[in-house]
Structures are given as structure tokens and as C-alpha cells.
Design a protein around this motif. Structure first.
Motif, short mmCIF file in Angstrom:
data_model
loop_
_atom_site.label_atom_id
_atom_site.label_comp_id
_atom_site.label_asym_id
_atom_site.label_seq_id
_atom_site.Cartn_x
_atom_site.Cartn_y
_atom_site.Cartn_z
N LEU A 124 0.77 -1.24 -0.08
CA LEU A 124 -0.06 0.20 -0.03
C LEU A 124 0.82 1.24 -0.04
O LEU A 124 0.49 2.07 -0.84
CB LEU A 124 -0.82 -0.13 1.07
N ILE A 125 1.95 1.25 0.67
CA ILE A 125 2.94 2.25 1.04
C ILE A 125 3.42 2.68 -0.59
O ILE A 125 3.74 3.91 -0.98
CB ILE A 125 4.10 2.04 2.13
N ASP A 126 4.04 1.26 -1.17
CA ASP A 126 4.40 1.82 -2.34
C ASP A 126 3.53 2.33 -3.33
O ASP A 126 3.96 3.21 -4.41
CB ASP A 126 4.87 0.32 -3.20
N ASP A 127 2.31 1.93 -3.36
CA ASP A 127 1.36 2.69 -4.30
C ASP A 127 0.98 4.21 -3.60
O ASP A 127 0.59 4.97 -4.71
CB ASP A 127 -0.27 1.91 -4.16
N MET A 128 1.41 4.56 -2.65
CA MET A 128 1.02 5.81 -2.30
C MET A 128 2.10 6.69 -2.44
O MET A 128 2.11 7.86 -2.80
CB MET A 128 0.99 5.83 -0.54
N LEU A 173 -0.41 0.83 9.71
CA LEU A 173 -1.38 0.26 8.84
C LEU A 173 -1.56 -1.23 9.21
O LEU A 173 -2.71 -1.66 8.89
CB LEU A 173 -0.77 0.52 7.48
N ALA A 174 -0.36 -1.91 9.27
CA ALA A 174 -0.57 -3.28 9.46
C ALA A 174 -1.28 -3.71 10.81
O ALA A 174 -2.21 -4.55 11.02
CB ALA A 174 0.79 -3.97 9.66
N ALA A 175 -1.21 -2.61 11.74
CA ALA A 175 -1.92 -2.55 13.12
C ALA A 175 -3.21 -2.78 12.97
O ALA A 175 -3.95 -3.62 13.30
CB ALA A 175 -1.37 -1.82 14.17
N ALA A 199 -5.14 9.07 6.29
CA ALA A 199 -4.12 9.84 7.10
C ALA A 199 -2.67 9.32 6.65
O ALA A 199 -1.82 10.10 6.49
CB ALA A 199 -4.38 9.36 8.55
N ALA A 200 -2.67 8.11 6.31
CA ALA A 200 -0.98 7.58 5.82
C ALA A 200 -0.64 8.23 4.84
O ALA A 200 0.56 8.60 4.52
CB ALA A 200 -1.16 6.10 5.82
N GLN A 201 -1.59 8.29 3.68
CA GLN A 201 -1.25 8.98 2.41
C GLN A 201 -0.81 10.30 2.42
O GLN A 201 0.09 10.84 1.77
CB GLN A 201 -2.37 8.56 1.44
#
Length: 211
Positions: A117-121, A144-146, A166-168
Motif C-alpha cells: 500500500l505504501i509503494d502505491d502511495m 497500517l498493519a496494526a 491519513a497515511a497517504q
């Protein structure tokens, strides 16, 4: 390769001992084909599993309680196990009885999901990142994993949309070198990048930014 490890996940919202690994009762064992029957087992090839016998039962000949084996799915109802990932099926010499199989922990899959997901962001030209990973990426992956693990146990308190948004926002700001403030900021304020930081060369890299 995941951007965080299990210890990071426990540091970001998952209480130790809170991730259930529910044992399931094997329906039957076929010693002629070395197959164990468990309808809807859900195992993927190479999933790590362990076995134990319920009270009064016994494990099939060839298996030892508490030892890690690796699933070899045959179909949705049957699977075999190997001593090593990708290895040959273990020869089951007796059928045993009241056999419980313990499925793999969901944590490794959650970390892989969060990393993808982070790679996509992040901007395409900077992924995949290489180790050592920036602390803000490790923290975001762990958070995110949590969420993923807590959602599987019914304990998540936020929606997937809220968590990923929020992460993105945090990662986009970081990748641009903007200050990270407010509700999206990680606990360690020292990880915030400076808008005034240089954007090229080793100096920019020292601020945690992407070259």
C-alpha cells in the motif's frame, strides 16, 4: 520485503497476545495420500502451521506437536504438509485422532499488505525503497498493519478509508519535504521533515527526504 517487522507493529497499537490463532479440528487423515481434510482451510502454499492433539487424541505418525510445518494445499478441503517451505509432503504413517491445526499468524501478511500500500502511495520513481528504511515509512507501515490485524479481530476503531487517507497524506508531505504536523504526525516529532531543508544530495537525505 516488508518495511516493518512484528516488533514495530506491537509498538503501534496491537497489544501482545491479542492476535488469536484459532486451532481447528482436522476432519480426517488419509495415510495413502498423506492428505489432511479441513474444509475451507484457507492455506496458501508455504503457510506455516503447527499441530497438537486435543485431549485424548494423538497426532498422525510423522508429525510432532509444536513443530512448524508448511502447507501444501491440494484443494479447498485437503492439504498436505512439508518439513520445509516448498518441500515434499511428509509421509503420514498413522491417522491419529482429534488433531488440531493452528493456522499462521496474520501479522506477516498484514505487513506485506501495508508495504504494498505504501509503494502505491509514494511516487513511482522512488519505490521500492531500500533498507535501511526511513523511520516514518517504518512507522506508517506498522500503523497500517496494526489496523489490518485489529480489523481481522474486530478490534479496529477506525475505518480503512480513514487510516489509509491519513497515511497517504503523511507520506505525500514527507516525500515533498513539507513539515509533518497535526493529527497525521507520528509520535516521534524528530521525524518531521523541514520545508526549508535542501532538496538534493546528501543534505536532503539526512532530513529523511527522498532524493
Amino acid at each position: 520485503m516488508a518495511y516493518a517487522v512484528t516488533a514495530d507493529l506491537y509498538d503501534h497499537g496491537v497489544p501482545r497476545g491479542s492476535v488469536p490463532r484459532t486451532a481447528r479440528l482436522v476432519a480426517s487423515v488419509d495415510t495413502a495420500t498423506n492428505r489432511l481434510e479441513l474444509d475451507g482451510h484457507g492455506f496458501a502454499g508455504g503457510d506455516a502451521v503447527t499441530f497438537r492433539a486435543e485431549g485424548g487424541g494423538s497426532l498422525p505418525g510423522g508429525l510432532t506437536a509444536g513443530v512448524t510445518y508448511y502447507a501444501l494445499p491440494v484443494d479447498e478441503a485437503y492439504f498436505q504438509v512439508a518439513a520445509t517451505s516448498g518441500g515434499s509432503a511428509i509421509d503420514l504413517t498413522t491417522a491419529g485422532s482429534r488433531i488440531l491445526v493452528i493456522p499462521p499468524s496474520p501479522i506477516p501478511a498484514a505487513l506485506d499488505w501495508a508495504s504494498a500500500l505504501i509503494d502505491d502511495m509514494l511516487p513511482a520513481h522512488v519505490v521500492p525503497l531500500t533498507a535501511p528504511y526511513p523511520p516514518i515509512v517504518v512507522m506508517t507501515c506498522a500503523e497500517l498493519a496494526a489496523w489490518k490485524v485489529l480489523a481481522q479481530t474486530g478490534a479496529a476503531t477506525a475505518s480503512l478509508d480513514d487510516v489509509t487517507k491519513a497515511a497517504q497524506e503523511r507520506l505525500v508531505l514527507w516525500s515533498k519535504g513539507a513539515p509533518i504536523r497535526g493529527t497525521n504526525a507520528p509520535a516521534a516529532a524528530s521525524l518531521a521533515t523541514s520545508a526549508a531543508a535542501p532538496r538534493t544530495g546528501s543534505a536532503w537525505s539526512s532530513y529523511g527526504g527522498i532524493r
